[in-house]
Design an enzyme around this catalytic site. Structure first.
Site, PDB file in Angstrom:
ATOM      1  N   TRP A 134       0.836  -1.206   0.000  1.00 24.04           N
ATOM      2  CA  TRP A 134       0.000   0.000   0.000  1.00 24.04           C
ATOM      3  C   TRP A 134       0.869   1.254   0.000  1.00 24.04           C
ATOM      4  O   TRP A 134       0.560   2.252  -0.634  1.00 24.04           O
ATOM      5  CB  TRP A 134      -0.911  -0.006   1.246  1.00 24.04           C
ATOM      6  CG  TRP A 134      -1.780   1.214   1.357  1.00 24.04           C
ATOM      7  CD1 TRP A 134      -3.043   1.366   0.864  1.00 24.04           C
ATOM      8  CD2 TRP A 134      -1.450   2.453   1.994  1.00 24.04           C
ATOM      9  NE1 TRP A 134      -3.526   2.624   1.146  1.00 24.04           N
ATOM     10  CE2 TRP A 134      -2.576   3.319   1.838  1.00 24.04           C
ATOM     11  CE3 TRP A 134      -0.330   2.933   2.670  1.00 24.04           C
ATOM     12  CZ2 TRP A 134      -2.591   4.617   2.349  1.00 24.04           C
ATOM     13  CZ3 TRP A 134      -0.345   4.230   3.169  1.00 24.04           C
ATOM     14  CH2 TRP A 134      -1.476   5.053   3.004  1.00 24.04           C
ATOM     15  N   HIS A 135       1.992   1.183   0.764  1.00 24.10           N
ATOM     16  CA  HIS A 135       2.849   2.361   0.897  1.00 24.10           C
ATOM     17  C   HIS A 135       3.568   2.724  -0.383  1.00 24.10           C
ATOM     18  O   HIS A 135       3.915   3.884  -0.586  1.00 24.10           O
ATOM     19  CB  HIS A 135       3.864   2.165   2.025  1.00 24.10           C
ATOM     20  CG  HIS A 135       3.288   2.403   3.362  1.00 24.10           C
ATOM     21  ND1 HIS A 135       2.539   1.472   4.048  1.00 24.10           N
ATOM     22  CD2 HIS A 135       3.308   3.502   4.153  1.00 24.10           C
ATOM     23  CE1 HIS A 135       2.135   1.992   5.194  1.00 24.10           C
ATOM     24  NE2 HIS A 135       2.595   3.217   5.294  1.00 24.10           N
ATOM     25  N   GLY A 136       3.838   1.747  -1.221  1.00 27.20           N
ATOM     26  CA  GLY A 136       4.495   2.133  -2.461  1.00 27.20           C
ATOM     27  C   GLY A 136       4.884   0.960  -3.331  1.00 27.20           C
ATOM     28  O   GLY A 136       4.980  -0.169  -2.861  1.00 27.20           O
TER      29      GLY A 136
END
Lengths: 326, 476
Positions: B323-325
């Site tokens: 989700w973060h990257g």
């Protein structure tokens, strides 16, 4: 009745909020003025205590400059030009006003402000072959150091005009005294706490010859664009130098790498401006003697002390010849 | 439009004045919706279409689930989820997936070429898509009714204070607030402004000041000793906190001025967490609770098997890394957190026994020892979050272990002193908040808020960094 209650409650809330806003604004302005005055006073005393500190180089150049040869530039100037060697050769007092992280815009402001009180005979300007170009990241780094001139904002129209170019709302930020001393509190307080004895190297800052890995050859792609505003600024500065009968020399100290500047339009423009104003050029940027020996460098862009000495041995004769021709 | 830009400082008061001047709740919501889309379109106007698409898909899917036949509820739910995740995939993960597939095929000896999808990452896409998905799942579960008014629902998804970097709101909290007519409350506005100023302090003074040193080290990591990397890694924790919590406090403060209450997103995670479990109950609360409620608990279900709990928690954090990257560094970082939590789960019983036996639970020295250990565990996991590549992260680890006595790079020193001063202020404020249970509410004195506000503005002007750039979490 409910409507009346609602209206009176709203009025109460509105007044309460307005009181808060007024107190906040008055409080912030009061603190700003008081602390601004305190910092102004402290700054003057702190500067007089130790005027040759690296952090106050700009102020020293503007208020105490007396040298006949002024070396101007960023870190490649402060670490490459040994003032004592130049002084001994040319028999002209020399000071290195170079300061790390202080690029083209800072350098122009420094020269213009220095010349209001003192005219050296020679300016050796480590200007940077890409000084006339701009990129978003470069724009941020170039303007960072301009805060050294904030104390002169109210008293110097050139300085004011230049600082206001930093960003659209700069003029409004400058209304705050505290903003003018942003990130300067420690620099001001330091002489009161630390009794630093600055060795008198006339501004030259030697980088160590060892204790680190010597650099690998650096190859960087060069972005080519010309900022017309920078061209105008440079022309203005060189006109002021000419008006003061100062011999200006653009210097390019050695780097351990290839940056592809020489074929760019920005560099051609720089040479064109130099020619128009009769400015000499000494270029050691891609000199083969230096590029053959990484042990002369602390990193790809900066000579160490041994490298600086080696550079001076070559640079000074070239400078003498150039000054003799001019 | 950045929160720390002049445009926002003009935009926000105008929105507040017009909002409270409008007499009608419907008009107010429509105005807020227009303002939210204007706010978002300031980055890249065309990406408002993605926001609209996500809003439309989840709105209609929820209506179908809410009022439709029992047989197709699950199908509609999955179609809604998949369509939203497809949007996220194309704009955020396509190039990353393509690169990895090509690399894998190359390793297997198969040459293939996948075209690159050249597009800017839409700001806040992960946040608003997850917020919309949360709503859809809540409707499916029956936790909330499907919202019939399209404009009110669109406002829930696009509400500008929390649109681009959270908190990821729940429909059960935020959606109902759009049906309440908020009266202008001076105390709410004053406490809201104080929260905003605190957020600006965290961003401009702490995050951007720490970033100067952190960037100098991590962008040239090969040239630095273990001691410098260790210091930079510790400062990165506060950079990340200052940046993200700063944004959250500004968002919460803005909403409070408008009369809305957003959820708390941070509760002093770095100084006061006594375990990694507690850290994730205090840090980025909205995202952690989202993953727990919509990934972890459904995975665990009614299972009582410890190994399945451990596996589920690891997978939850593994997915959270994605989700973060779109980079393996984020996945690795959160996998480390997942690993920590597995260990916490396994040793939880023994630790509690040990603490009870020795009466350690309330002893201050024991709490501080746990806090320090937790901080370093979190710091280590975040080395991977910050590093430019896995190679850099492994190098950093090696340097911190084998070259800790190497020369400490000071980078002038003044930035570090300013950062230390700011962190001292942060520590004192959080210590008071933690031990005296003080929170920023409308019930506190106006005098206190005024003095705090003046102090914060003075500190921002004196030691803030004004060209520090945008918030880190905008890239998610």
């Amino acid at each position: 009745m409910a409507v009346n209650l609602y209206i009176s409650n709203f009025r109460y809330m509105k007044h309460r909020f307005l009181f808060y806003l007024v107190f906040m604004i008055v409080g912030v302005v009061f603190i700003d003025i008081i602390l601004g005055y305190a910092f102004r006073s402290l700054e003057r005393i702190s500067f007089e205590k130790n005027p040759k500190r690296f952090e106050v180089r700009a102020r020293y150049a503007i208020e105490k400059a007396e040298s006949e040869v002024a070396i101007i530039g960023a870190s490649d100037a402060s670490h490459s030009y040994i003032s004592q060697m130049i002084e001994d050769s040319l028999h002209l007092s020399t000071f290195n006003y170079g300061k790390d992280g202080c690029f083209f815009i800072y350098q122009n402001c420094l020269i213009n402000m220095m010349l209001e009180k003192h005219s050296p005979k020679v300016i050796l300007w480590e200007i940077g072959k890409d000084c006339l170009s701009t990129t978003p990241a470069k724009k941020v780094t170039e303007w960072q150091s301009i805060s050294d001139f904030y104390p002169y904002y109210d008293n110097n129209s050139f300085c004011k005009q230049l600082i206001d170019q930093k960003e659209t709302l700069q003029h409004w930020y400058m209304l705050s005294s505290l903003y003018r001393y942003n990130s300067k509190a420690l620099t001001i307080i330091e002489p009161f706490i630390v009794n630093e004895i600055v060795p008198d190297t006339k501004g030259y800052v030697a980088l160590p010859n060892m204790g680190y890995k010597y650099p690998s050859f650096d190859v960087t792609e060069t972005k080519d664009n010309i900022d017309p505003w920078k061209v105008d600024l440079l022309n203005h500065t060189l006109d002021v130098c000419k008006g003061n009968d100062i011999a200006v020399v653009f210097c390019f100290s050695p780097s351990y790498g290839e940056y592809g500047f020489d074929t760019t339009e920005q560099y051609k423009k720089l040479l064109e401006v130099a020619k128009t104003h009769g400015v000499g050029v000494i270029d050691y940027k891609s000199n083969s003697q230096f590029m053959a020996d990484s042990t002369l460098f602390k990193d790809p862009k900066h000579l160490n002390d041994r490298g600086a000495h080696f550079y001076m041995e070559h640079f000074i004769p070239d400078l003498k010849n150039l000054l003799a021709e001019q | 439009m950045l929160f720390n830009s002049f445009a926002f400082l003009v935009f926000f008061p105008v929105v507040c004045i017009v909002y409270y001047a409008l007499p009608n709740l419907k008009l107010r919501n429509l105005f807020l919706l227009a303002a939210s889309y204007y706010f978002y379109m300031n980055w890249e106007p065309v990406y408002a279409l993605l926001l609209l698409a996500s809003t439309g898909i989840t709105y209609f899917a929820a209506l179908l689930i809410g009022g439709g036949c029992m047989k197709h509820k699950k199908l509609v739910l999955w179609v809604g989820i998949i369509l939203n995740l497809l949007i996220l995939f194309f704009f955020k993960y396509f190039n990353f997936a393509a690169e990895n597939v090509v690399a894998l095929m190359g390793w297997l000896g198969i040459q293939m070429h996948v075209p690159e999808f050249k597009v800017l990452l839409p700001v806040g896409i992960s946040f608003y898509i997850f917020q919309a998905l949360g709503y859809l799942i809540d409707v499916y579960r029956g936790d909330t009714k499907a919202e019939r008014n399209l404009f009110t629902y669109a406002l829930f998804v696009s509400f500008f204070p929390q649109l681009v970097a959270g908190p990821i709101e729940r429909s059960t909290n935020l959606l109902r607030q759009f049906y309440e007519k908020h009266k202008f409350d001076a105390d709410n506005a004053i406490s809201g402004i104080t929260l905003m100023l605190w957020g600006y302090f965290l961003k401009l003074v702490i995050a951007d000041r720490c970033a100067i040193y952190v960037d100098a080290i991590y962008n040239n990591i090969g040239h630095h000793s273990g001691s410098s990397i260790l210091l930079a890694s510790c400062l990165f924790c506060f950079q990340l906190y200052g940046d993200f919590a700063g944004y959250s406090y500004i968002a919460i403060g803005c909403s409070r001025v408008l009369g809305f209450r957003l959820m708390d997103n941070f509760r002093r995670p770095y100084f006061f967490s006594t375990s990694v479990q507690e850290f994730w109950k205090r840090n980025h609360i909205s995202l952690t609770s989202w993953f727990m409620d919509y990934v972890y608990y459904p995975m665990v279900g009614s299972s009582t098997k410890l190994w399945w709990w451990c596996f589920s928690i690891f997978i939850t954090f593994f997915i959270s890394g994605f989700w973060h990257g779109a980079a393996w560094t984020y996945v690795f970082s959160f996998s480390i957190f997942g690993f920590y939590l597995v260990i916490c789960t396994l040793k939880d019983k023994q630790q509690r026994k040990f603490e009870k036996k020795h009466g350690l639970k309330k002893k201050e020295w024991w709490l501080w020892l746990n806090r320090i250990v937790t901080f370093f565990l979190v710091m280590y996991a975040l080395v991977y979050f910050r590093a430019n590549s896995l190679g850099d992260a492994f190098f950093a680890t090696k340097q911190m272990v084998t070259n800790i006595h190497g020369k400490l790079f000071l980078n002038g020193g003044t930035h570090l002193v300013y950062a230390a001063m700011a962190l001292l202020v942060l520590f004192v404020v959080e210590l008071i908040a933690e031990y005296k249970k003080v929170t920023v509410t409308k019930d506190n004195s106006m005098r206190v808020y005024t003095l705090c506000g003046i102090g914060l503005i003075a500190m921002i002007l004196l030691i803030g960094v004004f060209n520090g750039g945008q918030f880190i979490y905008f890239q998610f």
